[in-house]
Design a protein around this motif. Structure first.
Motif, PDB file in Angstrom:
ATOM      1  N   ALA A   1       0.854  -1.183   0.000  1.00 31.72           N
ATOM      2  CA  ALA A   1       0.000   0.000   0.000  1.00 31.72           C
ATOM      3  C   ALA A   1       0.894   1.240   0.000  1.00 31.72           C
ATOM      4  CB  ALA A   1      -0.921  -0.005   1.209  1.00 31.72           C
ATOM      5  N   VAL A   2       0.879   1.982  -1.099  1.00 34.24           N
ATOM      6  CA  VAL A   2       1.682   3.193  -1.238  1.00 34.24           C
ATOM      7  C   VAL A   2       0.933   4.349  -0.580  1.00 34.24           C
ATOM      8  CG1 VAL A   2       2.712   4.809  -2.883  1.00 34.24           C
ATOM      9  CG2 VAL A   2       2.736   2.341  -3.361  1.00 34.24           C
ATOM     10  N   ASN A   3       1.605   5.064   0.307  1.00 29.69           N
ATOM     11  CA  ASN A   3       0.949   6.139   1.039  1.00 29.69           C
ATOM     12  C   ASN A   3       1.955   7.216   1.405  1.00 29.69           C
ATOM     13  OD1 ASN A   3       1.665   5.691   4.225  1.00 29.69           O
ATOM     14  ND2 ASN A   3       1.672   3.744   3.088  1.00 29.69           N
ATOM     15  N   ALA A   4       1.427   8.317   1.939  1.00 32.91           N
ATOM     16  CA  ALA A   4       2.286   9.442   2.317  1.00 32.91           C
ATOM     17  C   ALA A   4       2.433   9.557   3.828  1.00 32.91           C
ATOM     18  CB  ALA A   4       1.731  10.736   1.740  1.00 32.91           C
ATOM     19  N   GLY A   5       2.214   8.446   4.530  1.00 32.53           N
ATOM     20  CA  GLY A   5       2.344   8.435   5.977  1.00 32.53           C
ATOM     21  C   GLY A   5       1.047   8.198   6.704  1.00 32.53           C
ATOM     22  N   GLN A   6      -0.028   7.959   5.950  1.00 32.60           N
ATOM     23  CA  GLN A   6      -1.335   7.718   6.567  1.00 32.60           C
ATOM     24  C   GLN A   6      -1.887   6.375   6.094  1.00 32.60           C
ATOM     25  OE1 GLN A   6      -3.558  11.238   5.497  1.00 32.60           O
ATOM     26  NE2 GLN A   6      -2.747  12.392   7.226  1.00 32.60           N
ATOM     27  N   LEU A   7      -1.179   5.328   6.422  1.00 36.52           N
ATOM     28  CA  LEU A   7      -1.605   3.981   6.037  1.00 36.52           C
ATOM     29  C   LEU A   7      -2.929   3.623   6.685  1.00 36.52           C
ATOM     30  CD1 LEU A   7      -1.044   1.190   4.724  1.00 36.52           C
ATOM     31  CD2 LEU A   7       0.131   0.573   6.846  1.00 36.52           C
ATOM     32  N   SER A   8      -3.107   4.054   7.937  1.00 33.00           N
ATOM     33  CA  SER A   8      -4.317   3.743   8.684  1.00 33.00           C
ATOM     34  C   SER A   8      -4.550   2.222   8.682  1.00 33.00           C
ATOM     35  CB  SER A   8      -5.510   4.507   8.097  1.00 33.00           C
ATOM     36  OG  SER A   8      -6.650   4.380   8.911  1.00 33.00           O
ATOM     37  N   GLY A   9      -5.781   1.785   8.434  1.00 34.05           N
ATOM     38  CA  GLY A   9      -6.089   0.355   8.433  1.00 34.05           C
ATOM     39  C   GLY A   9      -6.255  -0.213   7.050  1.00 34.05           C
ATOM     40  N   THR A  10      -5.616   0.410   6.052  1.00 32.11           N
ATOM     41  CA  THR A  10      -5.828   0.013   4.651  1.00 32.11           C
ATOM     42  C   THR A  10      -5.524  -1.463   4.410  1.00 32.11           C
ATOM     43  OG1 THR A  10      -5.317   2.259   3.889  1.00 32.11           O
ATOM     44  CG2 THR A  10      -5.177   0.476   2.268  1.00 32.11           C
ATOM     45  N   LEU A  11      -4.377  -1.923   4.872  1.00 26.73           N
ATOM     46  CA  LEU A  11      -3.997  -3.316   4.615  1.00 26.73           C
ATOM     47  C   LEU A  11      -4.828  -4.285   5.453  1.00 26.73           C
ATOM     48  CD1 LEU A  11      -0.152  -2.841   4.257  1.00 26.73           C
ATOM     49  CD2 LEU A  11      -1.728  -3.637   2.475  1.00 26.73           C
ATOM     50  N   LEU A  12      -5.275  -3.858   6.612  1.00 23.49           N
ATOM     51  CA  LEU A  12      -6.190  -4.692   7.392  1.00 23.49           C
ATOM     52  C   LEU A  12      -7.528  -4.816   6.662  1.00 23.49           C
ATOM     53  CD1 LEU A  12      -5.493  -3.299  10.986  1.00 23.49           C
ATOM     54  CD2 LEU A  12      -4.547  -5.370   9.924  1.00 23.49           C
ATOM     55  N   GLN A  13      -7.966  -3.721   6.063  1.00 24.96           N
ATOM     56  CA  GLN A  13      -9.184  -3.761   5.258  1.00 24.96           C
ATOM     57  C   GLN A  13      -9.021  -4.718   4.088  1.00 24.96           C
ATOM     58  OE1 GLN A  13      -9.936  -0.179   3.090  1.00 24.96           O
ATOM     59  NE2 GLN A  13     -11.803  -0.964   2.131  1.00 24.96           N
ATOM     60  N   LEU A  14      -7.867  -4.614   3.402  1.00 31.34           N
ATOM     61  CA  LEU A  14      -7.606  -5.520   2.287  1.00 31.34           C
ATOM     62  C   LEU A  14      -7.594  -6.966   2.753  1.00 31.34           C
ATOM     63  CD1 LEU A  14      -6.792  -5.734  -0.759  1.00 31.34           C
ATOM     64  CD2 LEU A  14      -4.423  -5.815   0.052  1.00 31.34           C
ATOM     65  N   ASP A  15      -7.006  -7.218   3.909  1.00 35.20           N
ATOM     66  CA  ASP A  15      -6.962  -8.571   4.463  1.00 35.20           C
ATOM     67  C   ASP A  15      -8.372  -9.114   4.669  1.00 35.20           C
ATOM     68  OD1 ASP A  15      -5.686 -10.861   5.410  1.00 35.20           O
ATOM     69  OD2 ASP A  15      -5.597 -10.105   7.462  1.00 35.20           O
ATOM     70  N   ARG A  16      -9.280  -8.265   5.156  1.00 38.51           N
ATOM     71  CA  ARG A  16     -10.666  -8.697   5.359  1.00 38.51           C
ATOM     72  C   ARG A  16     -11.356  -8.975   4.020  1.00 38.51           C
ATOM     73  NH1 ARG A  16     -10.320  -4.551   9.309  1.00 38.51           N
ATOM     74  NH2 ARG A  16     -11.350  -3.068   7.911  1.00 38.51           N
ATOM     75  N   LEU A  17     -11.088  -8.121   3.030  1.00 38.65           N
ATOM     76  CA  LEU A  17     -11.672  -8.342   1.707  1.00 38.65           C
ATOM     77  C   LEU A  17     -11.189  -9.673   1.119  1.00 38.65           C
ATOM     78  CD1 LEU A  17     -11.289  -4.754   0.187  1.00 38.65           C
ATOM     79  CD2 LEU A  17     -13.439  -5.882   0.810  1.00 38.65           C
ATOM     80  N   CYS A  18      -9.908  -9.966   1.308  1.00 39.83           N
ATOM     81  CA  CYS A  18      -9.365 -11.228   0.801  1.00 39.83           C
ATOM     82  C   CYS A  18      -9.967 -12.411   1.551  1.00 39.83           C
ATOM     83  CB  CYS A  18      -7.842 -11.233   0.936  1.00 39.83           C
ATOM     84  SG  CYS A  18      -6.995 -10.072  -0.166  1.00 39.83           S
ATOM     85  N   ALA A  19     -10.117 -12.278   2.848  1.00 40.54           N
ATOM     86  CA  ALA A  19     -10.713 -13.364   3.631  1.00 40.54           C
ATOM     87  C   ALA A  19     -12.131 -13.645   3.160  1.00 40.54           C
ATOM     88  CB  ALA A  19     -10.704 -13.002   5.116  1.00 40.54           C
ATOM     89  N   GLY A  20     -12.825 -12.604   2.726  1.00 40.57           N
ATOM     90  CA  GLY A  20     -14.172 -12.794   2.195  1.00 40.57           C
ATOM     91  C   GLY A  20     -14.200 -13.598   0.920  1.00 40.57           C
ATOM     92  N   ARG A  21     -13.067 -13.620   0.207  1.00 35.90           N
ATOM     93  CA  ARG A  21     -12.950 -14.440  -0.997  1.00 35.90           C
ATOM     94  C   ARG A  21     -12.328 -15.800  -0.695  1.00 35.90           C
ATOM     95  NH1 ARG A  21     -12.676 -12.176  -5.913  1.00 35.90           N
ATOM     96  NH2 ARG A  21     -13.062 -14.347  -6.513  1.00 35.90           N
ATOM     97  N   GLY A  22     -12.012 -16.063   0.567  1.00 41.16           N
ATOM     98  CA  GLY A  22     -11.408 -17.336   0.943  1.00 41.16           C
ATOM     99  C   GLY A  22      -9.906 -17.374   0.780  1.00 41.16           C
ATOM    100  N   TRP A  23      -9.271 -16.194   0.703  1.00 39.32           N
ATOM    101  CA  TRP A  23      -7.830 -16.116   0.533  1.00 39.32           C
ATOM    102  C   TRP A  23      -7.164 -15.647   1.819  1.00 39.32           C
ATOM    103  CZ3 TRP A  23      -8.785 -12.187  -3.903  1.00 39.32           C
ATOM    104  CH2 TRP A  23      -9.443 -12.818  -4.964  1.00 39.32           C
ATOM    105  N   ALA A  24      -5.919 -16.005   1.983  1.00 38.48           N
ATOM    106  CA  ALA A  24      -5.113 -15.509   3.089  1.00 38.48           C
ATOM    107  C   ALA A  24      -4.070 -14.535   2.539  1.00 38.48           C
ATOM    108  CB  ALA A  24      -4.424 -16.657   3.816  1.00 38.48           C
ATOM    109  N   LEU A  25      -4.018 -13.350   3.094  1.00 29.89           N
ATOM    110  CA  LEU A  25      -3.003 -12.374   2.691  1.00 29.89           C
ATOM    111  C   LEU A  25      -1.702 -12.742   3.387  1.00 29.89           C
ATOM    112  CD1 LEU A  25      -2.735  -9.825   0.940  1.00 29.89           C
ATOM    113  CD2 LEU A  25      -3.235  -8.474   2.979  1.00 29.89           C
TER     114      LEU A  25
END
Length: 258
Positions: free
Chosen positions: A81-105
């Motif tokens: 996740a490319v950011n300017a210092g405000q990553l926040s929960g972006t990758l955690l959100q992506l992890d949840r989206l992937c889990a919804g598809r049955g994938w593990a990040l």
């Protein structure tokens, strides 16, 4: 086994990161997400997603790409996740989206680079830009072996205060992003060249009577304003005083077109 890197970019930061990581990993295919409008079936091996953080979360084009992506248990999946210092929960959100598809990040990394969000001031001084780009290059060198060897790594996240503050803001702003293009305007330097229409990754701009008009499906990548050859596009009140930015090693011809 193959390594496929899919990227989403507007002003070149994520494209540069994807290309650089592809070089470091070796024998990697680097492909634009917008070039895959239908089902996406990568070869077995490593799949890496490289994308910018938009409004403190995953951009809609990346969410849509995930819905088209088809993975099997043979795939290793990671993300940057490319950011300017405000990553926040972006990758955690992506992890949840992937889990919804049955994938593990298998791994998720933050990559801090110069800001391209001009309404909030842009990338800063050239010295600050260079410093961030150098650190980003070193970071990619550390990530590359993990991708190449298909290792598992923690999914990174921003500090707690960012997640508490920006997480709810993302939920509020996400459905409103397409209409934020109402704040764009064109000053007297516009020549009607149409470059903004060609560069918009979601085809959101049309030329009407020699001037750009936005169609309200914007994703706030700001490619149009950053790549305007006459600095004629503005957003809100403050952008006329800010320097434009795109990654110094990415040219207009490098960018994917819809």
């Amino acid at each position: 086994m193959a390594t496929t890197i899919y990227y989403c970019t507007g002003t070149g930061n994520s494209l540069w990161a994807a290309r650089r990581l592809g070089e470091l990993v070796g024998e990697a295919d680097v492909e634009a997400m917008i070039h895959h409008p239908g089902p996406v079936r990568p070869e077995p091996g490593a799949v890496l997603l490289v994308f910018p953080v938009h409004m403190w979360g995953v951009p809609e084009p990346v969410v849509a790409f995930l819905s088209r992506l088809e993975l099997t248990p043979e795939h290793w999946l990671g993300a940057i996740a490319v950011n300017a210092g405000q990553l926040s929960g972006t990758l955690l959100q992506l992890d949840r989206l992937c889990a919804g598809r049955g994938w593990a990040l298998a791994g998720g990394w933050s990559l801090v680079m110069p800001s391209n969000y001009l309404p909030w001031g842009g990338p800063g001084s050239e010295a600050n830009q260079r410093r961030r780009l150098d650190v980003a290059g070193e970071r990619l060198q550390a990530i590359a072996p993990l991708v190449r060897e298909r290792r598992h790594a923690p999914v990174e996240h921003g500090p707690l205060w960012q997640r508490l503050l920006f997480g709810p803001l993302y939920k509020v702003t996400y459905p409103r992003v397409p209409g934020l293009d109402r704040h764009f305007w064109v000053d007297g330097h516009c020549t009607g060249c149409g470059q903004c229409t060609r560069i918009c990754p979601v085809g959101n701009i049309a030329m009407v009577a020699g001037r750009p008009e936005w169609k309200h499906r914007c994703q706030q990548c700001l490619a149009c304003i950053q790549w305007c050859p006459r600095t004629a596009l503005q957003y809100g009140r403050k952008t006329p005083q800010h320097l434009r930015y795109h990654h110094p090693e990415v040219s207009l011809e490098d960018l994917p077109r819809p």
